[in-house]
Design a protein around this motif. Sequence first.
Motif, short mmCIF file in Angstrom:
data_model
loop_
_atom_site.label_atom_id
_atom_site.label_comp_id
_atom_site.label_asym_id
_atom_site.label_seq_id
_atom_site.Cartn_x
_atom_site.Cartn_y
_atom_site.Cartn_z
N GLY A 4 0.82 -1.22 0.00
CA GLY A 4 0.00 0.00 0.00
C GLY A 4 0.84 1.26 0.00
N PHE A 5 1.92 1.28 0.81
CA PHE A 5 2.80 2.45 0.85
C PHE A 5 3.54 2.66 -0.46
N VAL A 6 3.98 1.58 -1.09
CA VAL A 6 4.67 1.70 -2.38
C VAL A 6 3.73 2.30 -3.42
N ILE A 7 2.51 1.81 -3.46
CA ILE A 7 1.52 2.36 -4.41
C ILE A 7 1.28 3.84 -4.13
N PHE A 8 1.16 4.19 -2.85
CA PHE A 8 0.93 5.58 -2.47
C PHE A 8 2.13 6.46 -2.86
N PHE A 9 3.34 6.02 -2.51
CA PHE A 9 4.52 6.84 -2.78
C PHE A 9 4.85 6.93 -4.27
N LEU A 10 4.40 5.97 -5.05
CA LEU A 10 4.57 6.06 -6.50
C LEU A 10 3.53 6.99 -7.12
N GLY A 11 2.55 7.38 -6.33
CA GLY A 11 1.53 8.32 -6.81
C GLY A 11 0.55 7.71 -7.78
N VAL A 12 0.27 6.41 -7.62
CA VAL A 12 -0.66 5.73 -8.53
C VAL A 12 -2.08 6.15 -8.21
N ASN A 13 -2.79 6.62 -9.21
CA ASN A 13 -4.21 6.95 -9.10
C ASN A 13 -4.95 5.99 -10.03
N THR A 14 -5.60 4.99 -9.47
CA THR A 14 -6.23 3.98 -10.31
C THR A 14 -7.56 4.46 -10.87
N VAL A 15 -7.82 4.05 -12.09
CA VAL A 15 -9.13 4.26 -12.71
C VAL A 15 -9.89 2.94 -12.74
N ALA A 16 -9.29 1.92 -12.12
CA ALA A 16 -9.83 0.56 -12.18
C ALA A 16 -10.53 0.17 -10.89
N ALA A 17 -11.24 1.10 -10.26
CA ALA A 17 -11.94 0.76 -9.02
C ALA A 17 -12.99 -0.32 -9.26
N GLY A 18 -13.66 -0.28 -10.39
CA GLY A 18 -14.67 -1.30 -10.72
C GLY A 18 -14.08 -2.70 -10.82
N PRO A 19 -13.03 -2.88 -11.64
CA PRO A 19 -12.42 -4.20 -11.70
C PRO A 19 -11.83 -4.68 -10.37
N VAL A 20 -11.26 -3.77 -9.59
CA VAL A 20 -10.73 -4.16 -8.27
C VAL A 20 -11.88 -4.59 -7.36
N LEU A 21 -12.97 -3.86 -7.43
CA LEU A 21 -14.16 -4.23 -6.65
C LEU A 21 -14.68 -5.60 -7.07
N THR A 22 -14.71 -5.85 -8.35
CA THR A 22 -15.14 -7.17 -8.84
C THR A 22 -14.21 -8.27 -8.35
N ALA A 23 -12.91 -8.03 -8.43
CA ALA A 23 -11.94 -9.04 -7.99
C ALA A 23 -12.08 -9.33 -6.50
N ALA B 210 -6.06 6.64 -1.48
CA ALA B 210 -7.16 5.67 -1.52
C ALA B 210 -6.76 4.44 -2.32
N THR B 211 -5.99 4.66 -3.39
CA THR B 211 -5.49 3.53 -4.17
C THR B 211 -4.53 2.69 -3.34
N GLY B 212 -3.70 3.35 -2.54
CA GLY B 212 -2.76 2.63 -1.66
C GLY B 212 -3.48 1.77 -0.65
N ILE B 213 -4.55 2.30 -0.06
CA ILE B 213 -5.32 1.51 0.90
C ILE B 213 -5.98 0.32 0.21
N SER B 214 -6.56 0.55 -0.96
CA SER B 214 -7.18 -0.55 -1.72
C SER B 214 -6.15 -1.61 -2.07
N ALA B 215 -4.97 -1.18 -2.51
CA ALA B 215 -3.92 -2.12 -2.88
C ALA B 215 -3.44 -2.91 -1.67
N GLY B 216 -3.30 -2.25 -0.53
CA GLY B 216 -2.86 -2.94 0.69
C GLY B 216 -3.88 -3.97 1.15
N LEU B 217 -5.16 -3.61 1.14
CA LEU B 217 -6.20 -4.55 1.55
C LEU B 217 -6.30 -5.73 0.59
N LEU B 218 -6.23 -5.45 -0.71
CA LEU B 218 -6.28 -6.54 -1.69
C LEU B 218 -5.05 -7.45 -1.56
N ALA B 219 -3.89 -6.86 -1.36
CA ALA B 219 -2.67 -7.67 -1.18
C ALA B 219 -2.79 -8.55 0.06
#
Length: 133
Positions: free
Chosen positions: A10-29, A103-112
């Motif tokens: 989650g921190f790596v995603i946050f510090f890389l500044g990733v802003n996902t547009v794939a909230a729908g596919p992540v939600l589906t997964a 928010a992307t970092g939190i989503s990535a951390g929870l999914l991971a």
Amino acid sequence: MWIALATAVGFVIFFLGVNTVAAGPVLTATSIITGLTFTMAMRFWERRIEVASAERTTGYIERRRLIEQVGTQLIWTVLIGVLSTTWTAFAALVSGESLASWATGISAGLLAYQLFLVAKSLLTLYNSSIELT
């Protein structure tokens, strides 16, 4: 260890500044993974009831310990999946075209974390199939 690794993701995603547009596919997964682990957890709940009334033969203690351990881990995985699904759904509802990097970092951390728990459960089942036979 797993929670620290997922937090690092989650921190790596946050510090890389990733802003996902794939909230729908992540939600589906996350929804699919949560549903599958819920089904697995219910099967282990049935097995927990069966082993409690089973004849105490050789390997009974090991089988019971394994069923209880994996069942508990799967329930925890389902709870993390529900949290991940809830977070991602909420973030998708209140965000614009893309989620903010935090928010992307939190989503990535929870999914991971959810995926690490699923992998750990599968590895435990695989190892037990070798050890208990």
